[in-house]
Write a protein that holds these residues in place. Sequence first.
Motif, mmCIF file in Angstrom:
data_model
loop_
_atom_site.group_PDB
_atom_site.id
_atom_site.type_symbol
_atom_site.label_atom_id
_atom_site.label_comp_id
_atom_site.label_asym_id
_atom_site.label_seq_id
_atom_site.Cartn_x
_atom_site.Cartn_y
_atom_site.Cartn_z
ATOM 1 N N UNK A 111 -6.954 30.753 19.523
ATOM 2 C CA UNK A 111 -6.690 31.240 20.877
ATOM 3 C C UNK A 111 -5.562 32.264 20.941
ATOM 4 N N UNK A 112 -4.598 32.163 20.032
ATOM 5 C CA UNK A 112 -3.469 33.097 20.067
ATOM 6 C C UNK A 112 -2.822 33.170 18.690
ATOM 7 N N UNK A 113 -2.564 34.382 18.233
ATOM 8 C CA UNK A 113 -1.883 34.560 16.960
ATOM 9 C C UNK A 113 -2.557 35.513 15.994
ATOM 10 N N UNK A 114 -3.882 35.360 15.745
ATOM 11 C CA UNK A 114 -4.518 36.247 14.763
ATOM 12 C C UNK A 114 -4.392 37.729 15.108
ATOM 13 N N UNK A 115 -4.578 38.078 16.390
ATOM 14 C CA UNK A 115 -4.525 39.499 16.766
ATOM 15 C C UNK A 115 -3.100 40.034 16.694
ATOM 16 N N UNK A 116 -2.124 39.153 16.864
ATOM 17 C CA UNK A 116 -0.732 39.541 16.671
ATOM 18 C C UNK A 116 -0.509 39.939 15.211
ATOM 19 N N UNK A 117 -1.068 39.129 14.320
ATOM 20 C CA UNK A 117 -0.968 39.429 12.891
ATOM 21 C C UNK A 117 -1.712 40.706 12.542
ATOM 22 N N UNK A 118 -2.899 40.923 13.164
ATOM 23 C CA UNK A 118 -3.659 42.143 12.888
ATOM 24 C C UNK A 118 -2.817 43.384 13.194
ATOM 25 N N UNK A 119 -2.062 43.324 14.301
ATOM 26 C CA UNK A 119 -1.219 44.457 14.673
ATOM 27 C C UNK A 119 -0.162 44.730 13.618
ATOM 28 N N UNK A 121 -0.338 43.843 10.461
ATOM 29 C CA UNK A 121 -1.035 44.243 9.241
ATOM 30 C C UNK A 121 -1.444 45.715 9.283
ATOM 31 N N UNK A 122 -1.925 46.160 10.427
ATOM 32 C CA UNK A 122 -2.350 47.557 10.547
ATOM 33 C C UNK A 122 -1.184 48.516 10.406
ATOM 34 N N UNK A 123 -0.055 48.171 11.032
ATOM 35 C CA UNK A 123 1.129 49.040 10.905
ATOM 36 C C UNK A 123 1.655 49.017 9.477
ATOM 37 N N UNK A 334 -2.985 37.906 26.503
ATOM 38 C CA UNK A 334 -1.807 38.644 26.064
ATOM 39 C C UNK A 334 -2.228 39.793 25.145
ATOM 40 N N UNK A 335 -1.474 40.859 25.164
ATOM 41 C CA UNK A 335 -1.803 42.042 24.365
ATOM 42 C C UNK A 335 -1.226 41.897 22.956
ATOM 43 N N UNK A 336 -1.821 40.982 22.217
ATOM 44 C CA UNK A 336 -1.278 40.582 20.922
ATOM 45 C C UNK A 336 -1.164 41.726 19.924
ATOM 46 N N UNK A 337 -2.261 42.460 19.766
ATOM 47 C CA UNK A 337 -2.246 43.502 18.734
ATOM 48 C C UNK A 337 -1.212 44.568 19.046
ATOM 49 N N UNK A 338 -1.102 44.928 20.308
ATOM 50 C CA UNK A 338 -0.077 45.899 20.706
ATOM 51 C C UNK A 338 1.318 45.364 20.405
ATOM 52 N N UNK A 339 1.529 44.080 20.685
ATOM 53 C CA UNK A 339 2.837 43.484 20.429
ATOM 54 C C UNK A 339 3.149 43.444 18.936
ATOM 55 N N UNK A 340 2.119 43.154 18.118
ATOM 56 C CA UNK A 340 2.323 43.142 16.678
ATOM 57 C C UNK A 340 2.729 44.508 16.152
ATOM 58 N N UNK A 344 6.497 45.644 14.590
ATOM 59 C CA UNK A 344 6.646 46.286 13.284
ATOM 60 C C UNK A 344 7.436 47.587 13.417
ATOM 61 N N UNK A 345 7.062 48.400 14.402
ATOM 62 C CA UNK A 345 7.754 49.680 14.609
ATOM 63 C C UNK A 345 9.224 49.455 14.951
ATOM 64 N N UNK A 346 9.491 48.455 15.777
ATOM 65 C CA UNK A 346 10.867 48.155 16.177
ATOM 66 C C UNK A 346 11.685 47.700 14.982
#
Length: 375
Positions: A111-119, A121-123, A334-340, A344-346
């Motif tokens: 439900x929450x977490x994988x897309x945060x990690x994807x973000x 990982x992509x960066x 929640x906008x997980x991937x954007x937050x991930x 990373x950028x921060x």
Amino acid sequence: MNSTSAKPMYEIIYDDLKKNIEEGHYKSGEKVPTEKEVADQYRVSRITSKKAYDMLVAQGYIYRHPGRGSFVLDSYSAQPASEDNRNHPPRKQGAVLPTVIGYITPDYDDSYGPRLFYGLERKSAETGCFLTVRRSLGIREEEEEAIQFLMNSGVDGLVIWPSSNDTYNNQILKLVVEKFPLVLVDRPLKGLDAVSVCTDNAAAAVKATNYLLELGHEKIGFIAPPTAVTTVVDDRIQGYIQSHAENGIMVQKILELPDTTYFHTDSQKNVEAIRSYLSETNPTAVITAEYNIANMAAVAAESLGLQIPQDLSILCFDHPAFSSEQRRFTHMRQREEEMGKKAFETLLQLIQGNEALSSSYEADLVVGNTTAKRS
């Protein structure tokens, strides 16, 4: 120890280690003292010793091996290469190893977490940085061990999704005090001056409550795990209360479940608590702070003979991206991937010595089949 006082301490440490490497005191492939050991020896902060090691890496004197430590490169040692170091060819002066980022997460949940990690990982792929991941399982002691492991591995910065406990661990506090590059995701920690990237949970709860009010519901319950030092649950409750106040409607009793923590839930006990809550308060709609609580609320409601959404609307926070269940909850996404990506950028900004600010994101209302107009 070099006593030259005109130089900053990190340069003194750099000069001393450089001299020891060039004179062969540390042989090719040999492990050099850890940043912590050097910090203790020179009585400086970890960030100071890290800066000296960063210079040694940048000048090609040493390389970092995640999980093992820092080792002398062949190109500067007075000794022949060891068997252990032959897989790491000499590099020219000025060569720089990739930045190593550590990520600590409670666990992976649909439900929450994988897309945060994807973000993240992509960066990592875009920037050429190395990303290493450790799980805490939501346990404070495991989180502390994960932090120590990654720090000993020589990471350049950390992204931490803090565990949900009544107190934050001393390792995080130490990182903040020493100004080690650190970004918290999902949840800022109360009273801690650390950069964070998270959802505006209060605004999300206002949006969720307003949606149910617009459907004609005036008795809206709220079910949550125990509030703790993390602000997520507290902010969602405050948003729920704020919406009621702005609309001039009385707030209903809030249920805090006794046994809901990361992946360690006594479902039957909580279903019974929710069942009692529904019987006592008779809401026409409920908001649950988490997806797993929404499932338990549905079980409790159906055990009372209530139909969803005809008799009871349920709205929750987060939801699996793909679900085989016929029931798809109306939820705040929640906008997980954007937050991930932002985390990373921060963190890279902090590693580069620049200032960085905390960021918060809006959550999106996704309408499912568990909410309906009050009949």
